[in-house]
Design a protein around this motif. Structure first.
Motif, PDB file in Angstrom:
ATOM      1  N   MET A 138      -4.135  -1.359  -4.903  1.00  0.00           N
ATOM      2  CA  MET A 138      -4.829  -2.185  -3.922  1.00  0.00           C
ATOM      3  C   MET A 138      -5.099  -1.457  -2.607  1.00  0.00           C
ATOM      4  SD  MET A 138      -5.368  -4.610  -5.881  1.00  0.00           S
ATOM      5  CE  MET A 138      -6.129  -5.847  -4.860  1.00  0.00           C
ATOM      6  N   THR A 139      -4.228  -0.527  -2.233  1.00  0.00           N
ATOM      7  CA  THR A 139      -4.456   0.194  -0.975  1.00  0.00           C
ATOM      8  C   THR A 139      -5.759   0.981  -1.014  1.00  0.00           C
ATOM      9  OG1 THR A 139      -2.089   0.289  -0.528  1.00  0.00           O
ATOM     10  CG2 THR A 139      -3.479   1.842   0.682  1.00  0.00           C
ATOM     11  N   PRO A 140      -5.972   1.851  -2.008  1.00  0.00           N
ATOM     12  CA  PRO A 140      -7.254   2.572  -2.021  1.00  0.00           C
ATOM     13  C   PRO A 140      -8.450   1.659  -2.252  1.00  0.00           C
ATOM     14  CG  PRO A 140      -5.881   3.235  -3.898  1.00  0.00           C
ATOM     15  CD  PRO A 140      -5.071   2.314  -3.049  1.00  0.00           C
ATOM     16  N   LEU A 141      -8.283   0.625  -3.070  1.00  0.00           N
ATOM     17  CA  LEU A 141      -9.387  -0.302  -3.318  1.00  0.00           C
ATOM     18  C   LEU A 141      -9.787  -1.031  -2.038  1.00  0.00           C
ATOM     19  CD1 LEU A 141     -11.194  -1.285  -5.588  1.00  0.00           C
ATOM     20  CD2 LEU A 141      -9.474  -2.982  -6.151  1.00  0.00           C
ATOM     21  N   SER A 142      -8.805  -1.454  -1.269  1.00  0.00           N
ATOM     22  CA  SER A 142      -9.066  -2.115   0.004  1.00  0.00           C
ATOM     23  C   SER A 142      -9.738  -1.156   0.993  1.00  0.00           C
ATOM     24  CB  SER A 142      -7.760  -2.656   0.578  1.00  0.00           C
ATOM     25  OG  SER A 142      -7.969  -3.315   1.786  1.00  0.00           O
ATOM     26  N   PHE A 143      -9.268   0.084   1.024  1.00  0.00           N
ATOM     27  CA  PHE A 143      -9.844   1.085   1.938  1.00  0.00           C
ATOM     28  C   PHE A 143     -11.299   1.372   1.582  1.00  0.00           C
ATOM     29  CE2 PHE A 143     -10.567   5.528   3.271  1.00  0.00           C
ATOM     30  CZ  PHE A 143     -10.412   5.350   4.640  1.00  0.00           C
ATOM     31  N   PHE A 188      -9.565  -3.060   6.710  1.00  0.00           N
ATOM     32  CA  PHE A 188      -8.781  -1.933   7.237  1.00  0.00           C
ATOM     33  C   PHE A 188      -7.354  -2.393   7.541  1.00  0.00           C
ATOM     34  CE2 PHE A 188     -12.890   0.224   8.385  1.00  0.00           C
ATOM     35  CZ  PHE A 188     -12.683   1.341   7.604  1.00  0.00           C
ATOM     36  N   PHE A 189      -7.224  -3.579   8.121  1.00  0.00           N
ATOM     37  CA  PHE A 189      -5.897  -4.151   8.361  1.00  0.00           C
ATOM     38  C   PHE A 189      -5.173  -4.381   7.032  1.00  0.00           C
ATOM     39  CE2 PHE A 189      -3.226  -7.992   8.816  1.00  0.00           C
ATOM     40  CZ  PHE A 189      -2.290  -7.487   9.716  1.00  0.00           C
ATOM     41  N   ASN A 190      -5.888  -4.936   6.062  1.00  0.00           N
ATOM     42  CA  ASN A 190      -5.326  -5.192   4.741  1.00  0.00           C
ATOM     43  C   ASN A 190      -4.879  -3.891   4.073  1.00  0.00           C
ATOM     44  OD1 ASN A 190      -6.110  -5.687   1.546  1.00  0.00           O
ATOM     45  ND2 ASN A 190      -5.096  -7.428   2.525  1.00  0.00           N
ATOM     46  N   THR A 191      -5.635  -2.827   4.261  1.00  0.00           N
ATOM     47  CA  THR A 191      -5.257  -1.519   3.714  1.00  0.00           C
ATOM     48  C   THR A 191      -3.912  -1.077   4.268  1.00  0.00           C
ATOM     49  OG1 THR A 191      -7.580  -0.880   3.462  1.00  0.00           O
ATOM     50  CG2 THR A 191      -5.961   0.905   3.536  1.00  0.00           C
ATOM     51  N   THR A 192      -3.735  -1.254   5.567  1.00  0.00           N
ATOM     52  CA  THR A 192      -2.472  -0.889   6.206  1.00  0.00           C
ATOM     53  C   THR A 192      -1.325  -1.719   5.644  1.00  0.00           C
ATOM     54  OG1 THR A 192      -3.673  -0.321   8.225  1.00  0.00           O
ATOM     55  CG2 THR A 192      -1.297  -0.664   8.428  1.00  0.00           C
ATOM     56  N   MET A 193      -1.542  -3.016   5.509  1.00  0.00           N
ATOM     57  CA  MET A 193      -0.501  -3.888   4.971  1.00  0.00           C
ATOM     58  C   MET A 193      -0.155  -3.496   3.523  1.00  0.00           C
ATOM     59  SD  MET A 193       0.240  -5.674   7.528  1.00  0.00           S
ATOM     60  CE  MET A 193       1.351  -6.854   6.815  1.00  0.00           C
ATOM     61  N   ASN A 194      -1.175  -3.205   2.730  1.00  0.00           N
ATOM     62  CA  ASN A 194      -0.937  -2.788   1.345  1.00  0.00           C
ATOM     63  C   ASN A 194      -0.152  -1.478   1.283  1.00  0.00           C
ATOM     64  OD1 ASN A 194      -2.312  -4.981   0.286  1.00  0.00           O
ATOM     65  ND2 ASN A 194      -4.210  -3.867  -0.007  1.00  0.00           N
ATOM     66  N   ALA A 195      -0.436  -0.585   2.201  1.00  0.00           N
ATOM     67  CA  ALA A 195       0.245   0.710   2.213  1.00  0.00           C
ATOM     68  C   ALA A 195       1.742   0.562   2.477  1.00  0.00           C
ATOM     69  CB  ALA A 195      -0.388   1.624   3.257  1.00  0.00           C
ATOM     70  N   PHE A 196       2.120  -0.501   3.173  1.00  0.00           N
ATOM     71  CA  PHE A 196       3.537  -0.741   3.476  1.00  0.00           C
ATOM     72  C   PHE A 196       4.185  -1.759   2.529  1.00  0.00           C
ATOM     73  CE2 PHE A 196       2.013   0.941   7.541  1.00  0.00           C
ATOM     74  CZ  PHE A 196       2.938   1.958   7.714  1.00  0.00           C
ATOM     75  N   SER A 197       3.478  -2.112   1.475  1.00  0.00           N
ATOM     76  CA  SER A 197       4.005  -3.074   0.510  1.00  0.00           C
ATOM     77  C   SER A 197       5.242  -2.516  -0.190  1.00  0.00           C
ATOM     78  CB  SER A 197       2.930  -3.390  -0.538  1.00  0.00           C
ATOM     79  OG  SER A 197       3.462  -4.212  -1.545  1.00  0.00           O
ATOM     80  N   ARG A 198       6.117  -3.409  -0.595  1.00  0.00           N
ATOM     81  CA  ARG A 198       7.284  -3.021  -1.386  1.00  0.00           C
ATOM     82  C   ARG A 198       6.902  -2.762  -2.839  1.00  0.00           C
ATOM     83  NH1 ARG A 198      11.673  -7.405   0.840  1.00  0.00           N
ATOM     84  NH2 ARG A 198      11.579  -6.726   3.007  1.00  0.00           N
ATOM     85  N   SER A 199       5.750  -3.258  -3.223  1.00  0.00           N
ATOM     86  CA  SER A 199       5.289  -3.124  -4.601  1.00  0.00           C
ATOM     87  C   SER A 199       4.559  -1.798  -4.801  1.00  0.00           C
ATOM     88  CB  SER A 199       4.349  -4.281  -4.951  1.00  0.00           C
ATOM     89  OG  SER A 199       3.681  -4.024  -6.158  1.00  0.00           O
ATOM     90  N   LYS A 200       5.058  -0.984  -5.702  1.00  0.00           N
ATOM     91  CA  LYS A 200       4.391   0.288  -6.007  1.00  0.00           C
ATOM     92  C   LYS A 200       3.004   0.055  -6.584  1.00  0.00           C
ATOM     93  CE  LYS A 200       8.463   3.133  -6.707  1.00  0.00           C
ATOM     94  NZ  LYS A 200       9.203   4.005  -7.624  1.00  0.00           N
ATOM     95  N   LYS A 201       2.858  -0.986  -7.388  1.00  0.00           N
ATOM     96  CA  LYS A 201       1.559  -1.279  -7.993  1.00  0.00           C
ATOM     97  C   LYS A 201       0.529  -1.652  -6.930  1.00  0.00           C
ATOM     98  CE  LYS A 201       3.419  -2.600 -12.452  1.00  0.00           C
ATOM     99  NZ  LYS A 201       3.619  -3.656 -13.441  1.00  0.00           N
ATOM    100  N   GLU A 202       0.950  -2.433  -5.958  1.00  0.00           N
ATOM    101  CA  GLU A 202       0.039  -2.808  -4.871  1.00  0.00           C
ATOM    102  C   GLU A 202      -0.330  -1.578  -4.050  1.00  0.00           C
ATOM    103  OE1 GLU A 202      -0.555  -6.396  -1.689  1.00  0.00           O
ATOM    104  OE2 GLU A 202       1.502  -5.756  -2.110  1.00  0.00           O
ATOM    105  N   LYS A 203       0.645  -0.743  -3.758  1.00  0.00           N
ATOM    106  CA  LYS A 203       0.375   0.481  -2.999  1.00  0.00           C
ATOM    107  C   LYS A 203      -0.616   1.384  -3.724  1.00  0.00           C
ATOM    108  CE  LYS A 203       4.703   1.136  -0.521  1.00  0.00           C
ATOM    109  NZ  LYS A 203       5.863   1.985  -0.339  1.00  0.00           N
ATOM    110  N   MET A 204      -0.387   1.577  -5.010  1.00  0.00           N
ATOM    111  CA  MET A 204      -1.176   2.541  -5.774  1.00  0.00           C
ATOM    112  C   MET A 204      -2.584   2.046  -6.103  1.00  0.00           C
ATOM    113  SD  MET A 204       0.776   5.144  -5.995  1.00  0.00           S
ATOM    114  CE  MET A 204      -0.098   6.116  -7.183  1.00  0.00           C
TER     115      MET A 204
END
Length: 125
Positions: A107-112, A89-105
């Protein structure tokens, strides 16, 4: 238990990405803030260690979901699943604030999804 299977598949998918990163392939935009296209050697070593942690977490998730039975994992499985749920859940939050669009799109949902799977498996196991 479906959540254990789903979480294991999702986390194993992430570990495949980390294997590719550890080997020096140019997928760094999907991880660690997307700062590097190819991870520097020291980060590759850390990434390789995290693969072992991810695979260990998958074993605990499968144990908690009664998919495998490894006696020495059983006493710790619930606690480890809760730990990874919180971590993810913490990792999801960090991914959501990433500068990388690819990571946001990606890794964020995958982590969640993986965090939810760890939590559900711990709650229902």
């Amino acid at each position: 238990m479906i959540s254990a299977w789903m979480g294991s598949i999702a986390f194993f998918s992430v570990s495949i990405l980390y294997v590719l990163l550890a080997l020096g392939l140019p997928y760094g935009e999907f991880a660690m803030g997307g700062k590097y296209k190819r991870l520097p050697k020291q980060m590759r070593i850390a990434t390789a260690l995290s693969i072992l942690i991810q695979w260990t977490a998958i074993l605990f998730l499968l144990q908690m979901g009664n998919i495998i039975s490894v006696d020495f994992l059983a006493p710790m499985a619930k606690g480890v699943c809760y730990f990874f749920a919180v971590y993810l859940f913490f990792n999801t939050t960090m991914n959501a604030f990433s500068r990388s669009k690819k990571e946001k799109m990606i890794m964020t949902p995958l982590s969640f999804i993986t965090a939810i799977c760890f939590l559900l498996t711990a709650l229902n196991g």
